[in-house]
Design a protein around this motif. Structure first.
Motif, PDB file in Angstrom:
ATOM      1  N   PHE B  33      13.038  16.373  -2.841  1.00 57.37           N
ATOM      2  CA  PHE B  33      14.456  16.625  -3.093  1.00 57.37           C
ATOM      3  C   PHE B  33      15.199  16.769  -1.762  1.00 57.37           C
ATOM      4  O   PHE B  33      16.340  16.314  -1.624  1.00 57.37           O
ATOM      5  N   LEU B  34      14.535  17.401  -0.790  1.00 60.74           N
ATOM      6  CA  LEU B  34      15.164  17.565   0.526  1.00 60.74           C
ATOM      7  C   LEU B  34      15.402  16.215   1.190  1.00 60.74           C
ATOM      8  O   LEU B  34      16.368  16.041   1.935  1.00 60.74           O
ATOM      9  N   LEU B  35      14.483  15.276   0.886  1.00 58.50           N
ATOM     10  CA  LEU B  35      14.650  13.929   1.431  1.00 58.50           C
ATOM     11  C   LEU B  35      15.921  13.297   0.864  1.00 58.50           C
ATOM     12  O   LEU B  35      16.705  12.663   1.597  1.00 58.50           O
ATOM     13  N   ILE B  36      16.119  13.492  -0.431  1.00 58.09           N
ATOM     14  CA  ILE B  36      17.349  12.990  -1.075  1.00 58.09           C
ATOM     15  C   ILE B  36      18.578  13.652  -0.443  1.00 58.09           C
ATOM     16  O   ILE B  36      19.563  12.996  -0.115  1.00 58.09           O
ATOM     17  N   PHE B  63      16.659   3.985  -4.158  1.00 59.59           N
ATOM     18  CA  PHE B  63      15.840   4.782  -3.227  1.00 59.59           C
ATOM     19  C   PHE B  63      15.394   6.097  -3.878  1.00 59.59           C
ATOM     20  O   PHE B  63      14.224   6.498  -3.761  1.00 59.59           O
ATOM     21  N   PHE B  64      16.319   6.739  -4.588  1.00 54.98           N
ATOM     22  CA  PHE B  64      15.962   7.996  -5.258  1.00 54.98           C
ATOM     23  C   PHE B  64      14.879   7.740  -6.314  1.00 54.98           C
ATOM     24  O   PHE B  64      13.938   8.537  -6.473  1.00 54.98           O
ATOM     25  N   ALA B  65      15.048   6.611  -7.035  1.00 61.29           N
ATOM     26  CA  ALA B  65      14.053   6.269  -8.056  1.00 61.29           C
ATOM     27  C   ALA B  65      12.693   6.006  -7.402  1.00 61.29           C
ATOM     28  O   ALA B  65      11.650   6.401  -7.926  1.00 61.29           O
ATOM     29  N   ILE B  78       4.229   8.391 -15.076  1.00 56.30           N
ATOM     30  CA  ILE B  78       5.304   7.747 -14.309  1.00 56.30           C
ATOM     31  C   ILE B  78       6.601   7.860 -15.117  1.00 56.30           C
ATOM     32  O   ILE B  78       6.631   7.499 -16.290  1.00 56.30           O
ATOM     33  N   GLY B  79       7.610   8.379 -14.502  1.00 60.45           N
ATOM     34  CA  GLY B  79       8.899   8.427 -15.182  1.00 60.45           C
ATOM     35  C   GLY B  79       9.688   9.709 -14.999  1.00 60.45           C
ATOM     36  O   GLY B  79      10.846   9.640 -14.564  1.00 60.45           O
ATOM     37  N   PRO B  80       9.109  10.874 -15.284  1.00 61.38           N
ATOM     38  CA  PRO B  80       9.921  12.107 -15.235  1.00 61.38           C
ATOM     39  C   PRO B  80      10.619  12.336 -13.893  1.00 61.38           C
ATOM     40  O   PRO B  80      11.819  12.626 -13.866  1.00 61.38           O
ATOM     41  N   SER B  81       9.906  12.152 -12.825  1.00 64.70           N
ATOM     42  CA  SER B  81      10.533  12.397 -11.520  1.00 64.70           C
ATOM     43  C   SER B  81      11.493  11.295 -11.150  1.00 64.70           C
ATOM     44  O   SER B  81      12.478  11.536 -10.433  1.00 64.70           O
ATOM     45  N   ILE B  82      11.230  10.073 -11.641  1.00 65.75           N
ATOM     46  CA  ILE B  82      12.176   8.976 -11.357  1.00 65.75           C
ATOM     47  C   ILE B  82      13.531   9.338 -11.970  1.00 65.75           C
ATOM     48  O   ILE B  82      14.578   9.254 -11.315  1.00 65.75           O
ATOM     49  N   ILE B  83      13.477   9.791 -13.223  1.00 67.89           N
ATOM     50  CA  ILE B  83      14.729  10.161 -13.909  1.00 67.89           C
ATOM     51  C   ILE B  83      15.383  11.357 -13.211  1.00 67.89           C
ATOM     52  O   ILE B  83      16.581  11.325 -12.894  1.00 67.89           O
ATOM     53  N   SER B  84      14.577  12.400 -12.960  1.00 67.52           N
ATOM     54  CA  SER B  84      15.175  13.632 -12.404  1.00 67.52           C
ATOM     55  C   SER B  84      15.740  13.387 -11.009  1.00 67.52           C
ATOM     56  O   SER B  84      16.839  13.854 -10.686  1.00 67.52           O
ATOM     57  N   LYS B  85      15.019  12.636 -10.211  1.00 67.76           N
ATOM     58  CA  LYS B  85      15.499  12.397  -8.836  1.00 67.76           C
ATOM     59  C   LYS B  85      16.748  11.503  -8.853  1.00 67.76           C
ATOM     60  O   LYS B  85      17.682  11.722  -8.064  1.00 67.76           O
ATOM     61  N   SER B  86      16.731  10.534  -9.763  1.00 67.42           N
ATOM     62  CA  SER B  86      17.905   9.647  -9.836  1.00 67.42           C
ATOM     63  C   SER B  86      19.135  10.440 -10.271  1.00 67.42           C
ATOM     64  O   SER B  86      20.220  10.312  -9.669  1.00 67.42           O
ATOM     65  N   LEU B  91      24.230  12.918  -8.975  1.00 66.49           N
ATOM     66  CA  LEU B  91      25.181  14.039  -9.089  1.00 66.49           C
ATOM     67  C   LEU B  91      25.521  14.622  -7.718  1.00 66.49           C
ATOM     68  O   LEU B  91      26.663  15.009  -7.459  1.00 66.49           O
ATOM     69  N   LEU B  92      24.529  14.646  -6.857  1.00 65.91           N
ATOM     70  CA  LEU B  92      24.762  15.161  -5.506  1.00 65.91           C
ATOM     71  C   LEU B  92      25.735  14.272  -4.728  1.00 65.91           C
ATOM     72  O   LEU B  92      26.601  14.777  -4.002  1.00 65.91           O
ATOM     73  N   ILE B  93      25.577  12.980  -4.935  1.00 62.09           N
ATOM     74  CA  ILE B  93      26.532  12.043  -4.301  1.00 62.09           C
ATOM     75  C   ILE B  93      27.949  12.333  -4.816  1.00 62.09           C
ATOM     76  O   ILE B  93      28.912  12.412  -4.052  1.00 62.09           O
TER      77      ILE B  93
END
Lengths: 252, 163
Positions: B33-36, B63-65, B78-86, B91-93
């Protein structure tokens, strides 16, 4: 401002992932798990080695402590075994000799710098009187020189003030033994008497203080060069620094 | 191309650091998350936004995905973190695009904390919804909370002096 393209991308990603997750949950798609930690195996080994080293160090310290405690215990048990052995010997001596008054434990070395004495924990309360003899299973130790209710002082046979009437066991030659610091000497045995190195020296009982037949020591040497009598050096059977218990016997 | 290499290298480095922390301390962190957050600090903070040099939002989303995918690779699902990070990245953007926020350190800390929680929470809800896995809810919440707390000082450090 919300961009259409980004919203569509997000929806696409999410939808695709939801489908992917759904099929994974139904076990229709099984994806392999990547163990990143396997890539870091060398580091894990290093970490385990450090951990092992620290554990070993700690364990080593604990074991050293245990060894020290065990050696202390062992010493204590071995001293108990030795004491038991000595007490058994003393008891057997008591059974052999009916004239034993008391068996005392040595509590300290002599209090004066002029006399070679030891103190025992038995005194007049236990029937001990002045001039009684003190013996061990090895032989004569000395005689009682002062008595208190709960303790007594024994003058050792190596003290120059000590003297006892003795006899060479083999030749029956009689003389007077007195202390000479760390050994004893027998005087007044004529030159013509044959005394051999290793001859056992026992009390003769003629002085009226010591009972007859108590072993004192063995002849170390005999000097016939001076005067009318031989000067015979005797090594006491009972080393004075190894006396722990003594039996006190009545006057002869 | 240079930027791509930079961010892929940073992803690999994050993965390495996260794995090392896990190996040596047993603490599970959410450094991805810090990378994002770092990515957004680099490209979307108001100063850059004003200069109008921020990239479009599709590539960052990919990139987030990708970050989420890397994280998921270690989870067997595979999937939960792709969704959450995206979602959290997007939202952060959107938050950083709002000019009326003053990006003081406390505000940044709160944002990092809330978005880390959000990221973890989305991922957790998805896993709990689709898979019959048993969780000790209190322990799980505590872990998530700790991960969010850990991210606050680290996030402030990597974004120090910015904007």
């Amino acid at each position: 401002m919300i961009k259409k393209s980004s919203i569509i991308s997000l929806i696409l990603i999410t939808t695709f992932c939801i489908f992917l997750i759904f099929y994974q949950s139904k076990k229709e798609i099984i994806l392999p798990k990547f163990y990143f930690s396997q890539l870091l195996k060398p580091l894990i080994l290093v970490k385990d080695s450090i951990k092992d080293f620290l554990l070993l160090k700690q364990e080593n310290a604990q074991l050293k402590k245990q060894i020290f405690e065990l050696s202390l215990k062992e010493n204590y048990y071995s001293s108990l075994v030795q004491e038991n052995k000595r007490l058994k010997e003393i008891l057997s001596l008591k059974e052999q000799r009916k004239d034993i008054v008391a068996i005392g434990k040595v509590i300290s070395k002599g209090s004066t710098k002029y006399l070679k004495t030891i103190w025992i924990d038995k005194g007049s309360a236990h029937g001990i009187k002045k001039d009684y003899s003190a013996v061990t299973t090895n032989g004569l130790v000395g005689k009682i020189v002062s008595v208190y209710p709960e303790s007594s002082e024994i003058l050792l046979i190596t003290d120059p003030n000590f003297s006892v009437s003795v006899r060479i066991e083999r030749s029956r030659a009689e003389g007077i033994l007195s202390g000479k610091g760390d050994k004893c000497v027998i005087k007044y045995i004529p030159l013509e008497e044959e005394v051999l190195v290793g001859d056992r020296v026992i009390t003769s009982g003629l002085d009226g203080i010591f009972p007859e037949g108590v072993i004192i020591g063995a002849v170390k040497s005999s000097d016939k060069r001076k005067g009318l009598f031989q000067i015979i050096e005797v090594i006491p059977m009972q080393p004075e620094n190894k006396i722990e218990e003594v039996a006190v016997i009545k006057r002869g | 191309m240079k930027k791509l290499i930079k961010w892929i290298s940073l992803t690999a480095l994050t993965l390495l650091i996260q794995s090392l922390i896990l190996i040596f301390t047993g603490i599970k962190t959410n450094l991805f998350f810090l990378l994002i957050f770092l990515f957004i600090v680099d490209y979307y903070f108001p100063k850059e936004q004003k200069k109008n040099i921020s990239p479009n939002e599709v590539y960052p989303l990919i990139f987030f995905a990708f970050i989420g995918f890397i994280e998921d690779l270690g989870q067997e699902i595979i999937g939960p973190s792709i969704i959450s990070k995206s979602i959290t990245g997007y939202l952060l953007i959107k938050i950083t695009n709002q000019f009326f926020f003053t990006w003081s350190p406390p505000f940044k800390g709160i944002i990092i904390f809330i978005f880390t929680l959000l990221d973890e929470f989305i991922s957790m809800v998805i896993v709990m919804s689709f898979f019959n896995l048993d969780f000790e809810h209190f322990v799980l919440l505590k872990e998530i909370f700790i991960r969010a707390l850990i991210n606050v000082p680290l996030g402030l450090f990597i974004s120090w002096g910015r904007p």
